[in-house]
Design a protein around this motif. Sequence first.
Motif, PDB file in Angstrom:
ATOM      1  N   PRO A  57      34.014  51.438 -22.409  1.00 57.55           N
ATOM      2  CA  PRO A  57      34.150  51.072 -20.999  1.00 57.55           C
ATOM      3  C   PRO A  57      33.102  50.068 -20.565  1.00 57.55           C
ATOM      4  O   PRO A  57      32.016  49.985 -21.143  1.00 57.55           O
ATOM      5  CB  PRO A  57      33.966  52.406 -20.278  1.00 57.55           C
ATOM      6  CG  PRO A  57      33.002  53.150 -21.155  1.00 57.55           C
ATOM      7  CD  PRO A  57      33.322  52.738 -22.570  1.00 57.55           C
ATOM      8  N   TRP A  58      33.410  49.339 -19.520  1.00 57.13           N
ATOM      9  CA  TRP A  58      32.503  48.362 -18.963  1.00 57.13           C
ATOM     10  C   TRP A  58      32.560  48.453 -17.452  1.00 57.13           C
ATOM     11  O   TRP A  58      33.642  48.453 -16.864  1.00 57.13           O
ATOM     12  CB  TRP A  58      32.873  46.957 -19.429  1.00 57.13           C
ATOM     13  CG  TRP A  58      31.886  45.918 -19.023  1.00 57.13           C
ATOM     14  CD1 TRP A  58      31.956  45.080 -17.948  1.00 57.13           C
ATOM     15  CD2 TRP A  58      30.660  45.604 -19.693  1.00 57.13           C
ATOM     16  NE1 TRP A  58      30.859  44.268 -17.902  1.00 57.13           N
ATOM     17  CE2 TRP A  58      30.042  44.563 -18.962  1.00 57.13           C
ATOM     18  CE3 TRP A  58      30.034  46.102 -20.833  1.00 57.13           C
ATOM     19  CZ2 TRP A  58      28.822  44.013 -19.339  1.00 57.13           C
ATOM     20  CZ3 TRP A  58      28.813  45.558 -21.211  1.00 57.13           C
ATOM     21  CH2 TRP A  58      28.228  44.528 -20.474  1.00 57.13           C
ATOM     22  N   TYR A  59      31.400  48.506 -16.840  1.00 53.09           N
ATOM     23  CA  TYR A  59      31.299  48.618 -15.399  1.00 53.09           C
ATOM     24  C   TYR A  59      30.337  47.585 -14.861  1.00 53.09           C
ATOM     25  O   TYR A  59      29.482  47.066 -15.580  1.00 53.09           O
ATOM     26  CB  TYR A  59      30.841  50.017 -14.987  1.00 53.09           C
ATOM     27  CG  TYR A  59      31.690  51.129 -15.541  1.00 53.09           C
ATOM     28  CD1 TYR A  59      32.897  51.462 -14.935  1.00 53.09           C
ATOM     29  CD2 TYR A  59      31.300  51.849 -16.661  1.00 53.09           C
ATOM     30  CE1 TYR A  59      33.690  52.480 -15.437  1.00 53.09           C
ATOM     31  CE2 TYR A  59      32.080  52.868 -17.168  1.00 53.09           C
ATOM     32  CZ  TYR A  59      33.272  53.181 -16.549  1.00 53.09           C
ATOM     33  OH  TYR A  59      34.058  54.192 -17.049  1.00 53.09           O
ATOM     34  N   THR A  60      30.457  47.309 -13.591  1.00 54.08           N
ATOM     35  CA  THR A  60      29.540  46.429 -12.895  1.00 54.08           C
ATOM     36  C   THR A  60      28.932  47.170 -11.719  1.00 54.08           C
ATOM     37  O   THR A  60      29.224  48.343 -11.482  1.00 54.08           O
ATOM     38  CB  THR A  60      30.251  45.164 -12.394  1.00 54.08           C
ATOM     39  OG1 THR A  60      31.106  45.492 -11.293  1.00 54.08           O
ATOM     40  CG2 THR A  60      31.082  44.541 -13.504  1.00 54.08           C
ATOM     41  N   ASP A  61      28.088  46.459 -10.972  1.00 54.62           N
ATOM     42  CA  ASP A  61      27.492  47.068  -9.785  1.00 54.62           C
ATOM     43  C   ASP A  61      28.535  47.472  -8.761  1.00 54.62           C
ATOM     44  O   ASP A  61      28.254  48.284  -7.877  1.00 54.62           O
ATOM     45  CB  ASP A  61      26.489  46.111  -9.153  1.00 54.62           C
ATOM     46  CG  ASP A  61      25.261  45.908 -10.010  1.00 54.62           C
ATOM     47  OD1 ASP A  61      24.552  44.904  -9.789  1.00 54.62           O
ATOM     48  OD2 ASP A  61      24.998  46.745 -10.891  1.00 54.62           O
ATOM     49  N   ARG A  66      30.686  55.353  -9.404  1.00 50.11           N
ATOM     50  CA  ARG A  66      31.754  56.171  -8.840  1.00 50.11           C
ATOM     51  C   ARG A  66      33.092  56.021  -9.536  1.00 50.11           C
ATOM     52  O   ARG A  66      33.980  56.856  -9.329  1.00 50.11           O
ATOM     53  CB  ARG A  66      31.926  55.831  -7.357  1.00 50.11           C
ATOM     54  CG  ARG A  66      30.686  56.090  -6.522  1.00 50.11           C
ATOM     55  CD  ARG A  66      30.902  55.649  -5.075  1.00 50.11           C
ATOM     56  NE  ARG A  66      31.029  54.203  -4.959  1.00 50.11           N
ATOM     57  CZ  ARG A  66      32.136  53.572  -4.555  1.00 50.11           C
ATOM     58  NH1 ARG A  66      33.211  54.264  -4.205  1.00 50.11           N
ATOM     59  NH2 ARG A  66      32.165  52.254  -4.478  1.00 50.11           N
ATOM     60  N   PHE A  67      33.244  54.981 -10.324  1.00 50.11           N
ATOM     61  CA  PHE A  67      34.531  54.699 -10.955  1.00 50.11           C
ATOM     62  C   PHE A  67      34.465  54.985 -12.447  1.00 50.11           C
ATOM     63  O   PHE A  67      33.423  54.803 -13.083  1.00 50.11           O
ATOM     64  CB  PHE A  67      34.920  53.232 -10.756  1.00 50.11           C
ATOM     65  CG  PHE A  67      35.227  52.836  -9.340  1.00 50.11           C
ATOM     66  CD1 PHE A  67      35.102  53.736  -8.292  1.00 50.11           C
ATOM     67  CD2 PHE A  67      35.653  51.555  -9.060  1.00 50.11           C
ATOM     68  CE1 PHE A  67      35.388  53.369  -6.990  1.00 50.11           C
ATOM     69  CE2 PHE A  67      35.942  51.169  -7.762  1.00 50.11           C
ATOM     70  CZ  PHE A  67      35.808  52.070  -6.730  1.00 50.11           C
ATOM     71  N   THR A  68      35.580  55.410 -12.993  1.00 48.14           N
ATOM     72  CA  THR A  68      35.705  55.655 -14.417  1.00 48.14           C
ATOM     73  C   THR A  68      36.998  55.033 -14.921  1.00 48.14           C
ATOM     74  O   THR A  68      38.063  55.268 -14.348  1.00 48.14           O
ATOM     75  CB  THR A  68      35.703  57.155 -14.736  1.00 48.14           C
ATOM     76  OG1 THR A  68      34.502  57.758 -14.247  1.00 48.14           O
ATOM     77  CG2 THR A  68      35.787  57.376 -16.241  1.00 48.14           C
ATOM     78  N   VAL A  69      36.892  54.252 -15.974  1.00 46.72           N
ATOM     79  CA  VAL A  69      38.063  53.616 -16.562  1.00 46.72           C
ATOM     80  C   VAL A  69      38.446  54.352 -17.836  1.00 46.72           C
ATOM     81  O   VAL A  69      37.577  54.855 -18.561  1.00 46.72           O
ATOM     82  CB  VAL A  69      37.791  52.117 -16.831  1.00 46.72           C
ATOM     83  CG1 VAL A  69      36.725  51.939 -17.914  1.00 46.72           C
ATOM     84  CG2 VAL A  69      39.069  51.390 -17.203  1.00 46.72           C
ATOM     85  N   ALA A  70      39.728  54.441 -18.095  1.00 47.46           N
ATOM     86  CA  ALA A  70      40.217  55.144 -19.273  1.00 47.46           C
ATOM     87  C   ALA A  70      41.539  54.527 -19.709  1.00 47.46           C
ATOM     88  O   ALA A  70      42.130  53.707 -18.993  1.00 47.46           O
ATOM     89  CB  ALA A  70      40.380  56.635 -18.985  1.00 47.46           C
TER      90      ALA A  70
END
Length: 119
Positions: A57-61, A66-70
């Motif tokens: 997974p990859w997240y930003t500010d 609070r978010f989760t990708v799957a």
Amino acid sequence: QVRLVESGGRLVQAGGSLRLSCAASGLFFSTYTMGWFRQAPGKEREFVSAISSSDSPWYTDLTKGRFTVARDNTRNTAYLQMNKLEPEDTAVYYCAATTGGIRGPYDYWGQGTQVTVSS
């Protein structure tokens, strides 16, 4: 034909949760990085999150933790779990697919699903 169809967007109360889905067809789903973007009124589309073909997974500010990708390759579906939603999260959310990694370029795009967070 390649199709990406988002679903799950709706009106929710601030602090609530929502799970968006992106159903893909017409491509070898497991080989694609799946990205999530959003576009708020009057603003440009921005990157939210992505998950690689190897499930990284990859997240930003923007996610603020609070978010989760799957993804579920057996269903050719990507997901974005959104928790503790805030009015600032109000936007049209898009999914996209790329073979070029999280930075793209993204080859295919869905039509978006509206998320509205009320205060």
